[in-house]
Design an enzyme around this catalytic site. Sequence first.
Site, PDB file in Angstrom:
ATOM      1  N   CYS A   1     -28.307  -6.822  25.762  1.00 41.71           N
ATOM      2  CA  CYS A   1     -29.377  -7.285  25.031  1.00 41.71           C
ATOM      3  C   CYS A   1     -30.483  -7.163  26.332  1.00 41.71           C
ATOM      4  CB  CYS A   1     -29.382  -8.620  24.766  1.00 41.71           C
ATOM      5  SG  CYS A   1     -27.948  -9.112  23.880  1.00 41.71           S
TER       6      CYS A   1
ATOM      7  N   ARG B   1     -31.384  -0.847  25.473  1.00 43.72           N
ATOM      8  CA  ARG B   1     -30.392  -2.082  26.133  1.00 43.72           C
ATOM      9  C   ARG B   1     -29.296  -2.338  24.761  1.00 43.72           C
ATOM     10  NH1 ARG B   1     -30.991  -4.000  31.328  1.00 43.72           N
ATOM     11  NH2 ARG B   1     -29.526  -5.558  30.778  1.00 43.72           N
TER      12      ARG B   1
ATOM     13  N   TRP C   1     -27.768  -6.388  21.324  1.00 45.42           N
ATOM     14  CA  TRP C   1     -26.610  -5.804  21.364  1.00 45.42           C
ATOM     15  C   TRP C   1     -25.470  -6.860  20.760  1.00 45.42           C
ATOM     16  CZ3 TRP C   1     -21.525  -5.213  23.272  1.00 45.42           C
ATOM     17  CH2 TRP C   1     -20.928  -3.998  22.975  1.00 45.42           C
TER      18      TRP C   1
ATOM     19  N   ASN D   1     -29.234 -12.946  27.465  1.00 44.98           N
ATOM     20  CA  ASN D   1     -28.307 -11.664  27.429  1.00 44.98           C
ATOM     21  C   ASN D   1     -26.979 -12.244  28.249  1.00 44.98           C
ATOM     22  OD1 ASN D   1     -27.545  -9.349  28.055  1.00 44.98           O
ATOM     23  ND2 ASN D   1     -28.694  -9.026  30.017  1.00 44.98           N
ATOM     24  N   GLY D   2     -26.037 -11.846  27.788  1.00 43.83           N
ATOM     25  CA  GLY D   2     -24.681 -12.331  28.435  1.00 43.83           C
ATOM     26  C   GLY D   2     -23.607 -12.896  27.298  1.00 43.83           C
TER      27      GLY D   2
ATOM     28  N   GLU E   1     -15.696  14.121  30.396  1.00 50.33           N
ATOM     29  CA  GLU E   1     -17.356  13.963  30.303  1.00 50.33           C
ATOM     30  C   GLU E   1     -17.874  14.546  29.110  1.00 50.33           C
ATOM     31  OE1 GLU E   1     -19.104  11.667  30.948  1.00 50.33           O
ATOM     32  OE2 GLU E   1     -21.183  12.522  30.786  1.00 50.33           O
TER      33      GLU E   1
ATOM     34  N   LYS F   1     -19.400  12.559  25.748  1.00 48.15           N
ATOM     35  CA  LYS F   1     -20.661  12.966  25.468  1.00 48.15           C
ATOM     36  C   LYS F   1     -20.700  13.197  24.232  1.00 48.15           C
ATOM     37  CE  LYS F   1     -22.540  11.760  27.742  1.00 48.15           C
ATOM     38  NZ  LYS F   1     -22.920  11.116  29.070  1.00 48.15           N
TER      39      LYS F   1
ATOM     40  N   GLU G   1     -20.218  10.154  21.890  1.00 50.36           N
ATOM     41  CA  GLU G   1     -21.247   9.320  21.998  1.00 50.36           C
ATOM     42  C   GLU G   1     -22.507   9.471  21.143  1.00 50.36           C
ATOM     43  OE1 GLU G   1     -21.966   9.045  26.201  1.00 50.36           O
ATOM     44  OE2 GLU G   1     -22.100   7.025  26.175  1.00 50.36           O
TER      45      GLU G   1
ATOM     46  N   HIS H   1       2.422  20.174  26.252  1.00 48.75           N
ATOM     47  CA  HIS H   1       3.383  18.950  26.132  1.00 48.75           C
ATOM     48  C   HIS H   1       3.023  18.138  24.887  1.00 48.75           C
ATOM     49  CE1 HIS H   1       5.007  20.131  30.036  1.00 48.75           C
ATOM     50  NE2 HIS H   1       3.894  20.156  30.432  1.00 48.75           N
TER      51      HIS H   1
ATOM     52  N   LYS I   1     -27.155   0.746  26.660  1.00 49.88           N
ATOM     53  CA  LYS I   1     -27.301   1.559  27.844  1.00 49.88           C
ATOM     54  C   LYS I   1     -26.678   0.719  29.066  1.00 49.88           C
ATOM     55  CE  LYS I   1     -29.201   4.623  30.833  1.00 49.88           C
ATOM     56  NZ  LYS I   1     -28.003   5.919  30.468  1.00 49.88           N
TER      57      LYS I   1
END
Length: 608
Positions: free
Chosen positions: A2, A28, A75, A99-100, A481, A485, A488, A504, A603
Amino acid sequence: MCGIVGYIGKKHRAQSVLLDGLRRLEYRGYDSAGIAFHDEKKVISCRAQGKVAKLEQKVLKTEKEGVVGIAHTRWATHGKPSVRNAHPHRAGKIHLVHNGIIENYSLLKKELEKKGHVFTSDTDTEVIAHLIEQENKKYDFEHAVIRAAAKLQGAYGIVVMHADEPQKLIALRESSPLVLGIGKEAFILASDASAIVSYTKRVVYIDDGEMVVLTPHEYHVENMERIKQNKSEEILQWDEKQAQKEGYAHFMLKEIHDQPHSIADAMRGRIDVAHGTVKLGGLASVSDRLRDIKRVIFVSCGTSYNAGLVGEYMFEEFSGIPTEVEYASEFRYRTPIVDENTAVIAISQSGETADTLAAVREAKSQGALTLGIVNAVGSTIARETDAGIYNHAGPEIGVASTKAFTSQLVILALFAVLLGRQRSLSLVRGKEILAELAKIPKQVEAILTQEKAIKKLAKKYAKYENFFYLGRKYNYPIAIEGALKIKEISYVHAESYPMGELKHGPIALIDKQFPSVVLAPKDSVYDKTLSGIEEIKARSGKVLVVTTEGAKEVKRHADDVIILPQTIEMLTPLLAVIPLQVFSYYVGVSRGLDVDQPRNLAKSVTVE
Ligand code: M6R
């Protein structure tokens, strides 16, 4: 997570400053937003589900301004995104943003309910407001905040306002970032500096266990024993322009295009090609300890973890130091065995990731040398590690990390050379690596000229719901990566494997509808990768290959090819990741998605 903002000043501009702050902090978290400000008569509060723009429409209708206020972009952790769960939360005259995560909130809630408090949301945050209200029955505002905080377990950055005290704003921090901006006629508090930088560059970083009390005229910081703390002011080295889109459709695209510069900035003033050496000023204070390091552990999350995986190959090959990479979220719970000859290196764009910070603290408590590779100057990880190296990539706003990742790779290459030259890496090899590194910005520029062609490929592949991303050695982490990407940004299922693992088991999934993106530069494992491609083709799988100039064989088997300039093997990740970023971006755009603010993400992940 947040974003929180607080404003107090001599001028009536709380509403506009707070909304501006929220717009800048929206990366955020963006599932709901809210604001409360005091117009010197009463507190006006507005909350909205969805983006800040929605809140803005509501707030503007009030046609009011204030001298003090708080705001939040959320968030969700506890409780769905909704108006009732949006901050600010209120208990009587107490208005608060947080925030938290409050870990003991359900116990506290039960106790408060017994005392007659009525809750109107599903959040952990609301408990803090009620706790302060409860304490405020006996104690003054400041004292009530401190007493409430003593009962909380977990992480919090909070900003609190009292309906009867429009000349005061209080904020508190425990394991969640908080910065105070000192303007000419105002103070702004925020969970990160991006909400502050357009008003002032003078900042004070609030530390854990500190409370800041603000009036329109002055501020002071106290610890939980109410002892005043001497805080030093710092000047933000930010150019506000860096946090703007500059004509690009999205921050992500702008940041992809920033890379020729951000990569150059990460190495600027740090390489001495002629002497095959590297100068990393941030490590000067620990240079003796670095000579005695016998083991390295990278701790990080997400894209920064993937950078660590590339670093593992680089460090082992060039410094000869045994190196491991750990998810920071697992490191602390694994009883890690480290000693004073272990360097635990935290890699973090934001410098605020809760898991990475916890890993640093754990490593420190066991006597390891802790180092940071951090982009956000002055962030908690940068301040808590023994020493470190800044990326100098500038603010990264797009939720999907791009330019921070490539700057991390540059620093890891520099660091590998530094450690190698302290040990057995020859002058000739050191010179060669640095000379090749110096060419990377121009080579990235050249790759970006293929944007149109990659966009076309993205359109072609956008219809698929599943992808493999495959690579070997240095480019296996780039496959990981690339897959992260596209997940996301495009909400496409993508799995990454080292090419050798495909046979395998995962190869069972290959068919016409399951394409593979294969990283096959002409390097020491090129031939092995070619065999893997043939195995996919034999099962009618489509293959998009990222390879280097002069790799003729691969073209025969690939459905589509992206060509990179040639560099040395250890640096190919810096080039190979660029087309994958562009590809993911355009798959996301083709699917009509919000690539800068993908669903469910934020973020900076400041909760555990
Ligand atoms: O700020 P950090 O580098 O510590 O963040 C770590 C991850 O949360 C971050 O890399 C995340 O995976 C990004 N969304 C990647 O694009």
